[in-house]
Design an enzyme around this catalytic site. Structure first.
Site, mmCIF file in Angstrom:
data_model
loop_
_atom_site.group_PDB
_atom_site.id
_atom_site.type_symbol
_atom_site.label_atom_id
_atom_site.label_comp_id
_atom_site.label_asym_id
_atom_site.label_seq_id
_atom_site.Cartn_x
_atom_site.Cartn_y
_atom_site.Cartn_z
ATOM 1 N N GLU A 17 -1.594 -8.516 4.781
ATOM 2 C CA GLU A 17 -1.123 -8.711 6.160
ATOM 3 C C GLU A 17 -2.198 -8.610 7.220
ATOM 4 O O GLU A 17 -1.918 -8.729 8.419
ATOM 5 C CB GLU A 17 -0.014 -7.682 6.461
ATOM 6 C CG GLU A 17 -0.484 -6.294 6.861
ATOM 7 C CD GLU A 17 -0.901 -5.389 5.726
ATOM 8 O OE1 GLU A 17 -0.983 -4.177 5.951
ATOM 9 O OE2 GLU A 17 -1.159 -5.897 4.614
ATOM 10 N N HIS A 19 -3.717 -5.289 0.696
ATOM 11 C CA HIS A 19 -3.095 -5.625 1.985
ATOM 12 C C HIS A 19 -3.115 -7.133 2.230
ATOM 13 O O HIS A 19 -4.173 -7.697 2.512
ATOM 14 C CB HIS A 19 -3.839 -4.919 3.122
ATOM 15 C CG HIS A 19 -3.587 -3.461 3.209
ATOM 16 N ND1 HIS A 19 -2.523 -2.920 3.894
ATOM 17 C CD2 HIS A 19 -4.251 -2.418 2.669
ATOM 18 C CE1 HIS A 19 -2.547 -1.603 3.788
ATOM 19 N NE2 HIS A 19 -3.585 -1.265 3.043
ATOM 20 N N CYS A 71 0.833 -1.204 0.000
ATOM 21 C CA CYS A 71 0.000 0.000 0.000
ATOM 22 C C CYS A 71 0.868 1.255 0.000
ATOM 23 O O CYS A 71 1.507 1.552 -0.998
ATOM 24 C CB CYS A 71 -0.992 -0.032 1.160
ATOM 25 S SG CYS A 71 -2.378 1.104 0.952
#
Length: 239
Positions: free
Chosen positions: A176, A174, A86
């Site tokens: 994560e 994302h 990001c």
């Protein structure tokens, strides 16, 4: 060792940290938001640059961004494996001659990401499939750097992933996140807080696939960085 660069206290490494620990890969997180110093570039074997609520060109409010972009550029010169997530992907684009598209192609929530032909053959996305579920949380987006290769897109955001050089990747999505991080981010504004239930329900619905993709990307990156052995290949016997 993989150095993880954190620019925002509310944007932790999450699954990336947990998966590296499971794989037995040594890691160290540098908190720029708490004024920790970047390591000497000569000591860096591989680099993960996390996201953040600030803009990639918001250097005046966050002076460490200037140093971080310079640090990423040095990593590229040395061909150090790098994964920018990001904001991290936007910084990688800027450090390699790309642009930041402020307020353009923003997304929040669960989206399907499609790989380009180049993305399907890319080492980072090995074993992921032609399309996969992702979680998005961005108002800005990146351009593909002049020497970069576009690897993925969504119906909303044309540039979801790129590779620049041989061993550096920027992704807009994302990989994560956890339910706890999704809930935290939803509280950042009244607009998103009103959609917290929506964000969490969608995340829960697709969580298993989402986590599989995140783990695969982390493992692939660790292998590219030479921190895990390459998969064994069967050797045929010749008469």
């Amino acid at each position: 060792m993989i150095h993880i660069i954190q620019s925002d206290g509310d944007v932790p490494a999450g699954l990336v940290e947990g998966e590296l620990r499971r794989l037995g890969v040594e890691q160290r997180t540098i908190g720029l938001h708490i004024s920790e110093a970047l390591p000497e570039i000569s000591a860096v074997r591989a680099l993960v640059v996390l996201g953040g609520a600030m803009g990639a060109n918001d250097d005046q409010r966050h002076p460490f961004l200037t140093e971080l972009k310079r640090f990423i550029a040095q990593a590229m010169e040395r061909e150090i494996p790098c994964l920018g997530i990001c904001l991290g992907g936007q910084l990688l684009s800027l450090a390699t001659g790309g642009e930041l598209y402020a307020g353009r192609d923003g997304e929040k929530g669960t989206y399907s990401v499609m790989l380009t032909d180049q993305g399907e053959g890319d080492r980072l996305f090995h074993g992921v499939g032609q399309s996969f579920i992702s979680f998005q949380w961005h108002d800005d987006s990146f351009s593909i750097p002049p020497a970069g290769t576009r690897l993925a897109f969504t119906g909303t955001c044309h540039n979801q992933a790129f590779r620049v050089g041989r061993r550096a990747w920027g992704v807009q999505f994302h990989p994560e996140l956890s339910r706890e991080i999704v809930a935290k981010w939803s509280s950042w504004s009244a607009e998103t807080a009103a959609r917290t239930g929506e964000f969490l329900a969608a995340f829960q619905e697709w969580e298993e696939e989402y986590l599989q993709v995140g783990r695969r990307l982390v493992e692939n990156f660790a292998r590219i960085a030479g921190l895990l052995p390459s998969p064994c290949r069967a050797v045929s016997k010749q008469s």
